[in-house]
Design a protein around this motif. Structure first.
Motif, PDB file in Angstrom:
ATOM      1  N   GLY A  85       0.837  -1.194   0.000  1.00 33.10           N
ATOM      2  CA  GLY A  85       0.000   0.000   0.000  1.00 33.10           C
ATOM      3  C   GLY A  85       0.868   1.239   0.000  1.00 33.10           C
ATOM      4  N   LEU A  86       0.257   2.400  -0.164  1.00 36.55           N
ATOM      5  CA  LEU A  86       1.009   3.651  -0.158  1.00 36.55           C
ATOM      6  C   LEU A  86       1.792   3.824   1.138  1.00 36.55           C
ATOM      7  CD1 LEU A  86      -1.677   6.013  -1.726  1.00 36.55           C
ATOM      8  CD2 LEU A  86       0.506   5.391  -2.762  1.00 36.55           C
ATOM      9  N   GLU A  87       1.199   3.317   2.243  1.00 34.22           N
ATOM     10  CA  GLU A  87       1.846   3.466   3.543  1.00 34.22           C
ATOM     11  C   GLU A  87       3.097   2.605   3.683  1.00 34.22           C
ATOM     12  OE1 GLU A  87      -1.183   0.156   3.847  1.00 34.22           O
ATOM     13  OE2 GLU A  87      -1.079   2.164   2.942  1.00 34.22           O
ATOM     14  N   ASP A  88       3.310   1.677   2.758  1.00 37.06           N
ATOM     15  CA  ASP A  88       4.450   0.764   2.834  1.00 37.06           C
ATOM     16  C   ASP A  88       5.674   1.272   2.087  1.00 37.06           C
ATOM     17  OD1 ASP A  88       2.932  -1.169   4.269  1.00 37.06           O
ATOM     18  OD2 ASP A  88       2.029  -1.838   2.393  1.00 37.06           O
ATOM     19  N   VAL A  89       5.573   2.455   1.481  1.00 35.68           N
ATOM     20  CA  VAL A  89       6.671   2.998   0.685  1.00 35.68           C
ATOM     21  C   VAL A  89       7.151   4.302   1.304  1.00 35.68           C
ATOM     22  CG1 VAL A  89       7.411   3.800  -1.593  1.00 35.68           C
ATOM     23  CG2 VAL A  89       5.734   1.954  -1.407  1.00 35.68           C
ATOM     24  N   TYR A 120      11.153   0.180   0.475  1.00 31.06           N
ATOM     25  CA  TYR A 120      10.020  -0.629   0.931  1.00 31.06           C
ATOM     26  C   TYR A 120      10.087  -0.730   2.445  1.00 31.06           C
ATOM     27  CZ  TYR A 120       7.010  -4.772   1.495  1.00 31.06           C
ATOM     28  OH  TYR A 120       6.018  -5.648   1.891  1.00 31.06           O
ATOM     29  N   SER A 121       9.127  -0.128   3.120  1.00 28.38           N
ATOM     30  CA  SER A 121       9.063  -0.148   4.583  1.00 28.38           C
ATOM     31  C   SER A 121       7.685  -0.633   5.002  1.00 28.38           C
ATOM     32  CB  SER A 121       9.336   1.248   5.158  1.00 28.38           C
ATOM     33  OG  SER A 121      10.600   1.720   4.774  1.00 28.38           O
ATOM     34  N   PRO A 122       7.461  -1.956   4.952  1.00 31.64           N
ATOM     35  CA  PRO A 122       6.115  -2.480   5.229  1.00 31.64           C
ATOM     36  C   PRO A 122       5.622  -2.103   6.611  1.00 31.64           C
ATOM     37  CG  PRO A 122       7.757  -4.245   5.273  1.00 31.64           C
ATOM     38  CD  PRO A 122       8.440  -3.028   4.739  1.00 31.64           C
ATOM     39  N   THR A 123       4.367  -1.659   6.672  1.00 31.45           N
ATOM     40  CA  THR A 123       3.761  -1.300   7.939  1.00 31.45           C
ATOM     41  C   THR A 123       3.304  -2.553   8.674  1.00 31.45           C
ATOM     42  OG1 THR A 123       1.670  -0.981   6.768  1.00 31.45           O
ATOM     43  CG2 THR A 123       2.985   0.964   7.185  1.00 31.45           C
ATOM     44  N   GLU A 124       3.200  -2.430   9.974  1.00 35.58           N
ATOM     45  CA  GLU A 124       2.791  -3.564  10.797  1.00 35.58           C
ATOM     46  C   GLU A 124       1.389  -4.013  10.415  1.00 35.58           C
ATOM     47  OE1 GLU A 124       2.441  -4.748  15.544  1.00 35.58           O
ATOM     48  OE2 GLU A 124       3.206  -2.805  14.917  1.00 35.58           O
ATOM     49  N   GLY A 125       1.217  -5.292  10.210  1.00 30.18           N
ATOM     50  CA  GLY A 125      -0.100  -5.820   9.871  1.00 30.18           C
ATOM     51  C   GLY A 125      -0.349  -5.921   8.379  1.00 30.18           C
ATOM     52  N   ASN A 126       0.527  -5.240   7.559  1.00 21.91           N
ATOM     53  CA  ASN A 126       0.389  -5.324   6.102  1.00 21.91           C
ATOM     54  C   ASN A 126      -1.065  -5.098   5.673  1.00 21.91           C
ATOM     55  OD1 ASN A 126       0.760  -7.564   3.394  1.00 21.91           O
ATOM     56  ND2 ASN A 126       1.861  -5.651   3.613  1.00 21.91           N
ATOM     57  N   SER A 127      -1.583  -3.903   5.941  1.00 21.74           N
ATOM     58  CA  SER A 127      -2.987  -3.579   5.681  1.00 21.74           C
ATOM     59  C   SER A 127      -3.333  -3.687   4.205  1.00 21.74           C
ATOM     60  CB  SER A 127      -3.288  -2.158   6.166  1.00 21.74           C
ATOM     61  OG  SER A 127      -2.465  -1.235   5.485  1.00 21.74           O
ATOM     62  N   ARG A 128      -4.623  -3.862   3.931  1.00 20.20           N
ATOM     63  CA  ARG A 128      -5.110  -3.953   2.559  1.00 20.20           C
ATOM     64  C   ARG A 128      -6.331  -3.083   2.384  1.00 20.20           C
ATOM     65  NH1 ARG A 128      -4.330 -10.479   1.320  1.00 20.20           N
ATOM     66  NH2 ARG A 128      -2.082 -10.446   1.522  1.00 20.20           N
ATOM     67  N   GLN A 129      -6.719  -2.871   1.118  1.00 22.54           N
ATOM     68  CA  GLN A 129      -7.881  -2.025   0.859  1.00 22.54           C
ATOM     69  C   GLN A 129      -9.117  -2.616   1.534  1.00 22.54           C
ATOM     70  OE1 GLN A 129      -6.218  -1.742  -3.413  1.00 22.54           O
ATOM     71  NE2 GLN A 129      -7.978  -0.436  -3.411  1.00 22.54           N
ATOM     72  N   THR A 130      -9.531  -3.764   1.082  1.00 19.95           N
ATOM     73  CA  THR A 130     -10.575  -4.559   1.741  1.00 19.95           C
ATOM     74  C   THR A 130     -10.328  -6.001   1.350  1.00 19.95           C
ATOM     75  OG1 THR A 130     -12.172  -4.518  -0.089  1.00 19.95           O
ATOM     76  CG2 THR A 130     -12.268  -2.676   1.474  1.00 19.95           C
ATOM     77  N   ASP A 131     -10.953  -6.918   2.046  1.00 28.81           N
ATOM     78  CA  ASP A 131     -10.728  -8.330   1.742  1.00 28.81           C
ATOM     79  C   ASP A 131     -11.345  -8.743   0.413  1.00 28.81           C
ATOM     80  OD1 ASP A 131      -9.306  -8.762   4.006  1.00 28.81           O
ATOM     81  OD2 ASP A 131     -11.022  -9.422   5.200  1.00 28.81           O
ATOM     82  N   LEU A 178       3.254  11.643  -4.612  1.00 31.82           N
ATOM     83  CA  LEU A 178       4.012  11.549  -5.858  1.00 31.82           C
ATOM     84  C   LEU A 178       5.483  11.226  -5.614  1.00 31.82           C
ATOM     85  CD1 LEU A 178       2.554  14.563  -7.899  1.00 31.82           C
ATOM     86  CD2 LEU A 178       1.915  12.151  -8.038  1.00 31.82           C
ATOM     87  N   ARG A 179       5.941  11.387  -4.386  1.00 34.59           N
ATOM     88  CA  ARG A 179       7.333  11.073  -4.067  1.00 34.59           C
ATOM     89  C   ARG A 179       7.492   9.620  -3.625  1.00 34.59           C
ATOM     90  NH1 ARG A 179      11.734  13.775  -5.017  1.00 34.59           N
ATOM     91  NH2 ARG A 179      12.549  13.684  -2.888  1.00 34.59           N
ATOM     92  N   LYS A 180       6.468   8.815  -3.888  1.00 32.96           N
ATOM     93  CA  LYS A 180       6.534   7.401  -3.537  1.00 32.96           C
ATOM     94  C   LYS A 180       6.626   6.587  -4.821  1.00 32.96           C
ATOM     95  CE  LYS A 180       4.395   7.556   0.987  1.00 32.96           C
ATOM     96  NZ  LYS A 180       3.773   6.716   2.019  1.00 32.96           N
ATOM     97  N   ALA A 181       7.810   6.088  -5.102  1.00 36.70           N
ATOM     98  CA  ALA A 181       8.044   5.259  -6.277  1.00 36.70           C
ATOM     99  C   ALA A 181       8.992   4.138  -5.874  1.00 36.70           C
ATOM    100  CB  ALA A 181       8.647   6.082  -7.417  1.00 36.70           C
ATOM    101  N   ILE A 182       8.539   2.910  -6.007  1.00 35.64           N
ATOM    102  CA  ILE A 182       9.327   1.768  -5.540  1.00 35.64           C
ATOM    103  C   ILE A 182       9.512   0.756  -6.654  1.00 35.64           C
ATOM    104  CG2 ILE A 182       7.233   0.646  -4.647  1.00 35.64           C
ATOM    105  CD1 ILE A 182       8.955  -0.684  -2.523  1.00 35.64           C
ATOM    106  N   ILE A 183      10.714   0.180  -6.724  1.00 40.35           N
ATOM    107  CA  ILE A 183      10.971  -0.911  -7.661  1.00 40.35           C
ATOM    108  C   ILE A 183      10.601  -2.214  -6.965  1.00 40.35           C
ATOM    109  CG2 ILE A 183      12.706  -2.120  -9.030  1.00 40.35           C
ATOM    110  CD1 ILE A 183      14.339   0.481  -9.012  1.00 40.35           C
ATOM    111  N   ALA A 184       9.686  -2.950  -7.533  1.00 37.14           N
ATOM    112  CA  ALA A 184       9.236  -4.195  -6.913  1.00 37.14           C
ATOM    113  C   ALA A 184      10.357  -5.223  -6.908  1.00 37.14           C
ATOM    114  CB  ALA A 184       8.024  -4.741  -7.656  1.00 37.14           C
ATOM    115  N   GLY A 185      10.601  -5.791  -5.732  1.00 31.34           N
ATOM    116  CA  GLY A 185      11.624  -6.828  -5.620  1.00 31.34           C
ATOM    117  C   GLY A 185      11.035  -8.221  -5.668  1.00 31.34           C
TER     118      GLY A 185
END
Length: 426
Positions: free
Chosen positions: A52-56, A63-74, A95-102
């Motif tokens: 999610g946006l909060e993980d970047v 990549y800084s994953p937040t605790e619980g790895n939240s999602r939009q909805t199930d 707009l300053r959040k751009a991550i290369i997927a590993g």
């Protein structure tokens, strides 16, 4: 960066905000060497990583994953991405959040998923994170409530593009410089954490044990306090602070109860934070008057302690205003009420998280506090003022050095991807 040399020859880019670039580089719209991936999936099983946006991390693309790895909805449909693709936050604040997927995974639909072609992902990511490109993309954002960037606007942004072999050399230099700077930042950040731990330990010890290491101790009978000097009292908070229910005066300024600054004028808080805050428009006649050196129990006191009032004015009707008695020294209790151990004692009095109630004066009066004489309270406060000032100055100095390192990292990346420095021989 003075030891880096420029390229031997440059040419005008024809684009004002890019200026000149190395003579042999091309300038090509991003859409010419990058595709937009529109893959979607409803497969969000437990073994699939969601970003999610909060993980970047903003600005760095980490990549800084937040605790619980939240999602939009199930049950939501989310974006699907593959390793090597770039996730770019399209909401204007992100707009300053751009991550290369590993790895392969799924992501918020507030990301645009980009597939680089003929350009290394690291260079495209670096280009997207430069200040000039962010400003250009911001100008294309549309939407009244929450402006968003779209692929058309991003795809038309031009990018200086060196030959592939040169891209590899630039990537290598960028990665080496980032690793060096990030190592320094990590060490300095850890140093700040240690200073803050020392600060809190110093406060806790001083307000519960005093300043004389030779003094005889006794059991306080209170778990969060532990032992206290034998000549101290341990009494209920209501013996030292009375509750004030005085209503606000007509000309009272609105105060904001903050964990960061204490209780200060709302306008001052907005200026310090650089943002506007929604002001209360209902029950204004029920707001409470507060004066300098009162204390306020706010909605966040459960997490961060009780705040000291630093200006005359009024606070929300749901807050508790505490008036100090002559037996309490404001400086001493400023430190005590913000100590971790006192906060734990306050938390033990309430189940308000479960039943939805705010902390009240009744909660406050249940917490017994250590109480030396007023003169000793003053001595402890004076000692902590000097000691904490020294620690805070060191924290500020270290933080400034971290900020400078981040500026250097950003400047180096910008210089590398715009061809201001020649990294081919590095």
């Amino acid at each position: 960066m003075s030891h880096y040399k420029p390229y031997p020859e440059y040419k005008e880019s024809g684009i004002k905000w890019i200026e000149s670039v190395p003579k042999h580089w091309d300038i090509i719209p991003i859409k010419r060497f990058t595709k937009l991936s529109t893959a979607r999936t409803s497969d969000i099983g437990e073994n699939i990583t969601y970003i999610g946006l909060e993980d970047v991390e903003s600005g760095s693309g980490k990549y800084s994953p937040t605790e619980g790895n939240s999602r939009q909805t199930d049950t939501s449909t989310v974006g699907a991405f593959s390793e090597g693709q770039i996730l770019y936050g399209k909401l204007r604040p992100y707009l300053r959040k751009a991550i290369i997927a590993g790895f392969d995974g799924i992501c918020s639909t507030e990301f645009l998923v980009l597939q680089p072609e003929k350009v290394l992902p690291e260079l495209l990511q670096s280009w997207l994170l430069t200040s000039d490109v962010t400003q250009q993309i911001e100008s294309t954002c549309e939407g009244a409530k929450m402006p968003r960037a779209d692929w058309q606007g991003i795809g038309n942004i031009p990018m200086p593009l060196p030959p592939l072999e040169e891209q590899i050399a630039i990537r290598k230099s960028i990665q080496a410089e980032i690793a060096r700077i990030d190592t320094l930042i990590t060490k300095k950040t850890r140093f700040i954490d240690l200073l803050k731990e020392k600060r809190q330990a110093l406060i806790t010890h001083a307000v519960t044990k005093g300043l004389n290491p030779q003094v005889k101790m006794k059991d306080s009978g209170v778990e969060w306090i532990g032992e206290v000097p034998e000549h101290w009292e341990v009494i209920s908070g209501n013996r030292l602070f009375s509750e004030s229910k005085q209503l606000a005066f007509e000309d009272d300024q609105h105060l904001s109860a903050t964990q960061k600054y204490g209780v200060i004028p709302l306008e001052e808080f907005q200026e310090l934070e650089g943002r506007r805050v929604t002001q209360a428009v209902k029950n204004l006649e029920k707001r409470k008057h507060a004066r300098i050196n009162d204390f306020v129990i706010s909605m966040r006191s459960f997490q961060g302690g009780i705040e000291r009032v630093k200006a005359n004015g009024c606070v929300r009707s749901s807050y508790v205003v505490l008036k100090p008695t002559p037996a309490s020294h404001v400086g001493y209790f400023t430190y005590l009420f913000k100590s971790i151990t006192y906060i734990q004692g306050l938390q033990a009095t309430s189940m308000f998280i479960r039943d939805g109630q705010d902390l009240s004066y009744n909660n406050f009066r249940q917490v017994k506090v250590p109480c030396p004489s007023v003169s000793e309270q003053a001595q402890i406060a004076d000692f902590l003022d000097k000691a904490i000032k020294s620690i805070d100055m060191l924290v500020t100095k270290t933080q400034k050095s971290i900020d400078l390192l981040k500026e250097r990292r950003s400047a180096f990346i910008t210089a590398a991807v715009t061809g201001q420095i020649d990294l081919r021989g590095e």
